[in-house]
Scaffold this motif. Structure first.
Motif, PDB file in Angstrom:
ATOM      1  N   ASN A  17       0.821  -1.209   0.000  1.00  0.00           N
ATOM      2  CA  ASN A  17       0.000   0.000   0.000  1.00  0.00           C
ATOM      3  C   ASN A  17       0.853   1.256   0.000  1.00  0.00           C
ATOM      4  O   ASN A  17       0.531   2.248  -0.661  1.00  0.00           O
ATOM      5  CB  ASN A  17      -0.934   0.010   1.216  1.00  0.00           C
ATOM      6  CG  ASN A  17      -2.044  -1.015   1.110  1.00  0.00           C
ATOM      7  OD1 ASN A  17      -2.344  -1.488   0.013  1.00  0.00           O
ATOM      8  ND2 ASN A  17      -2.645  -1.372   2.221  1.00  0.00           N
ATOM      9  N   VAL A  18       1.972   1.224   0.756  1.00  0.00           N
ATOM     10  CA  VAL A  18       2.884   2.375   0.774  1.00  0.00           C
ATOM     11  C   VAL A  18       3.492   2.589  -0.603  1.00  0.00           C
ATOM     12  O   VAL A  18       3.606   3.716  -1.090  1.00  0.00           O
ATOM     13  CB  VAL A  18       3.989   2.176   1.840  1.00  0.00           C
ATOM     14  CG1 VAL A  18       5.100   3.207   1.649  1.00  0.00           C
ATOM     15  CG2 VAL A  18       3.393   2.282   3.238  1.00  0.00           C
ATOM     16  N   ALA A  19       3.875   1.473  -1.265  1.00  0.00           N
ATOM     17  CA  ALA A  19       4.462   1.583  -2.606  1.00  0.00           C
ATOM     18  C   ALA A  19       3.458   2.174  -3.588  1.00  0.00           C
ATOM     19  O   ALA A  19       3.795   3.033  -4.412  1.00  0.00           O
ATOM     20  CB  ALA A  19       4.929   0.207  -3.090  1.00  0.00           C
ATOM     21  N   ARG A  56      13.736  13.200  -4.016  1.00  0.00           N
ATOM     22  CA  ARG A  56      14.088  11.789  -4.217  1.00  0.00           C
ATOM     23  C   ARG A  56      13.027  11.066  -5.041  1.00  0.00           C
ATOM     24  O   ARG A  56      13.354  10.293  -5.950  1.00  0.00           O
ATOM     25  CB  ARG A  56      14.267  11.097  -2.863  1.00  0.00           C
ATOM     26  CG  ARG A  56      14.548   9.611  -2.975  1.00  0.00           C
ATOM     27  CD  ARG A  56      14.821   8.991  -1.622  1.00  0.00           C
ATOM     28  NE  ARG A  56      13.737   9.189  -0.689  1.00  0.00           N
ATOM     29  CZ  ARG A  56      12.606   8.485  -0.702  1.00  0.00           C
ATOM     30  NH1 ARG A  56      12.418   7.535  -1.609  1.00  0.00           N
ATOM     31  NH2 ARG A  56      11.667   8.717   0.194  1.00  0.00           N
ATOM     32  N   LEU A  57      11.744  11.305  -4.728  1.00  0.00           N
ATOM     33  CA  LEU A  57      10.663  10.637  -5.449  1.00  0.00           C
ATOM     34  C   LEU A  57      10.672  11.006  -6.927  1.00  0.00           C
ATOM     35  O   LEU A  57      10.505  10.154  -7.801  1.00  0.00           O
ATOM     36  CB  LEU A  57       9.313  11.001  -4.823  1.00  0.00           C
ATOM     37  CG  LEU A  57       9.035  10.434  -3.430  1.00  0.00           C
ATOM     38  CD1 LEU A  57       7.740  11.004  -2.869  1.00  0.00           C
ATOM     39  CD2 LEU A  57       8.976   8.915  -3.454  1.00  0.00           C
ATOM     40  N   ARG A  78       3.716   5.780  -5.642  1.00  0.00           N
ATOM     41  CA  ARG A  78       3.569   5.913  -7.094  1.00  0.00           C
ATOM     42  C   ARG A  78       2.483   6.929  -7.430  1.00  0.00           C
ATOM     43  O   ARG A  78       2.638   7.738  -8.343  1.00  0.00           O
ATOM     44  CB  ARG A  78       3.247   4.549  -7.716  1.00  0.00           C
ATOM     45  CG  ARG A  78       4.404   3.579  -7.741  1.00  0.00           C
ATOM     46  CD  ARG A  78       4.157   2.450  -8.737  1.00  0.00           C
ATOM     47  NE  ARG A  78       3.020   1.646  -8.372  1.00  0.00           N
ATOM     48  CZ  ARG A  78       3.068   0.580  -7.573  1.00  0.00           C
ATOM     49  NH1 ARG A  78       4.211   0.213  -7.019  1.00  0.00           N
ATOM     50  NH2 ARG A  78       1.979  -0.129  -7.310  1.00  0.00           N
ATOM     51  N   THR A  79       1.383   6.869  -6.672  1.00  0.00           N
ATOM     52  CA  THR A  79       0.288   7.809  -6.904  1.00  0.00           C
ATOM     53  C   THR A  79       0.728   9.232  -6.611  1.00  0.00           C
ATOM     54  O   THR A  79       0.426  10.168  -7.365  1.00  0.00           O
ATOM     55  CB  THR A  79      -0.919   7.442  -6.023  1.00  0.00           C
ATOM     56  OG1 THR A  79      -1.331   6.107  -6.323  1.00  0.00           O
ATOM     57  CG2 THR A  79      -2.086   8.377  -6.267  1.00  0.00           C
ATOM     58  N   ILE A 136       2.662  14.705  -8.216  1.00  0.00           N
ATOM     59  CA  ILE A 136       3.684  15.762  -8.247  1.00  0.00           C
ATOM     60  C   ILE A 136       4.023  16.139  -9.684  1.00  0.00           C
ATOM     61  O   ILE A 136       4.101  17.322 -10.030  1.00  0.00           O
ATOM     62  CB  ILE A 136       4.950  15.302  -7.490  1.00  0.00           C
ATOM     63  CG1 ILE A 136       4.662  15.174  -5.989  1.00  0.00           C
ATOM     64  CG2 ILE A 136       6.105  16.284  -7.719  1.00  0.00           C
ATOM     65  CD1 ILE A 136       5.757  14.472  -5.204  1.00  0.00           C
ATOM     66  N   LEU A 137       4.203  15.131 -10.529  1.00  0.00           N
ATOM     67  CA  LEU A 137       4.552  15.395 -11.931  1.00  0.00           C
ATOM     68  C   LEU A 137       3.410  16.119 -12.644  1.00  0.00           C
ATOM     69  O   LEU A 137       3.647  17.037 -13.453  1.00  0.00           O
ATOM     70  CB  LEU A 137       4.890  14.085 -12.654  1.00  0.00           C
ATOM     71  CG  LEU A 137       6.071  13.287 -12.091  1.00  0.00           C
ATOM     72  CD1 LEU A 137       6.334  12.066 -12.957  1.00  0.00           C
ATOM     73  CD2 LEU A 137       7.318  14.139 -11.962  1.00  0.00           C
TER      74      LEU A 137
END
Length: 260
Positions: free
Chosen positions: A146-148, A188-189, A152-153, A158-159
């Motif tokens: 769920n964290v992963a 970092r993300l 990603r979401t 952000i993008l």
């Protein structure tokens, strides 16, 4: 991970009466509350959770907790008492609330522990400890997945935010405020996703947008520089040439007729 072991102690199966509640309680062991059905609230420390069927709630040792059953659709609950070899690891990896409805393995573990314990099956205690360990590892795995997914979401968010606001002044600090991450985490993300740090990615998106203006609009180079928040036309032209090998005017002349 070092060997992590849980020792099962007690599980119950408790249909609550309408409006049932407990007094605030503090246990010297970790505690899991599973909601088979009905609804209500569960308070852990100062945090109050609304709950429904399938919810699993975790209360660490020495944390005050209180159960409140709904007045119309009261809970059917199981409380699970246990101890672990590493309380700090459990507290770090166990989510405070997660819904396991639809996870057949996790739901089966709850059912099997209830069956073994309440019917006092031979070797039931050891069976329940083994099942509990498998159950906890499954919950840890669910949380990791769920964290992963959330990361990603959030990265895509952000993008998308950068893309939609490329005509504004953008900073890593602004993105940090908008997405509730430390600015180093934002950086970092974005780098993990794009291969570029935030500042580099914003620049690449500005150059991409500048190309679009040059090829598909009649806006002047000065207007484009202003729209993309450049401090001067000269600086825009310098950066554009560094990234494309052409000045904006030459880029438009060369590719504006569709030769790119």
């Amino acid at each position: 991970m070092d060997i992590f072991r849980a020792q099962f102690h007690v599980i119950n199966y408790f249909p609550c009466e309408k409006g049932f509640f407990t007094q605030p309680r503090v246990f010297d062991y970790p505690y899991l509350l599973y909601v088979h059905g009905g609804k209500g609230e569960y308070k852990i420390g100062s945090r109050r959770h609304s709950c429904e069927g399938g919810d699993l709630l975790f209360c660490p040792a020495w944390e005050e907790n209180t159960i409140f059953a709904d007045g119309e659709e009261p809970y059917i609950l199981s409380g699970l008492e246990f101890t672990v070899s590493d309380g700090a690891f459990l507290n770090e990896h166990m989510p405070e609330k997660v819904n396991i409805r639809g996870n057949e393995f996790a739901e089966a573990c709850i059912g099997k522990m209830i069956e073994e314990y309440l019917y006092e099956r031979i070797y039931g205690g050891q069976m329940c400890s083994d099942i509990l360990n498998a159950f906890l590892l499954e919950i840890f795995r669910m949380r990791t997945q769920n964290v992963a997914i959330k990361k990603r979401t959030d990265v895509q968010g952000i993008l998308d935010y950068i893309s939609k606001n490329i005509g504004k002044k953008l900073t890593c600090a602004e993105l940090s405020d908008a997405f509730h991450y430390h600015k180093n985490t934002v950086n970092r993300l974005v780098k993990e996703s794009t291969g570029q740090a935030v500042k580099e990615y914003i620049l690449s998106m500005r150059i991409k947008e500048a190309k679009r203006y040059l090829l598909f609009t009649d806006k002047s180079v000065e207007e484009i520089a202003s729209l993309l928040q450049y401090s001067s036309t000269a600086f825009f032209c310098l950066q554009f040439k560094e990234k494309t090998g052409h000045t904006p005017a030459k880029f438009r002349k060369r590719y504006g007729a569709g030769e790119e």
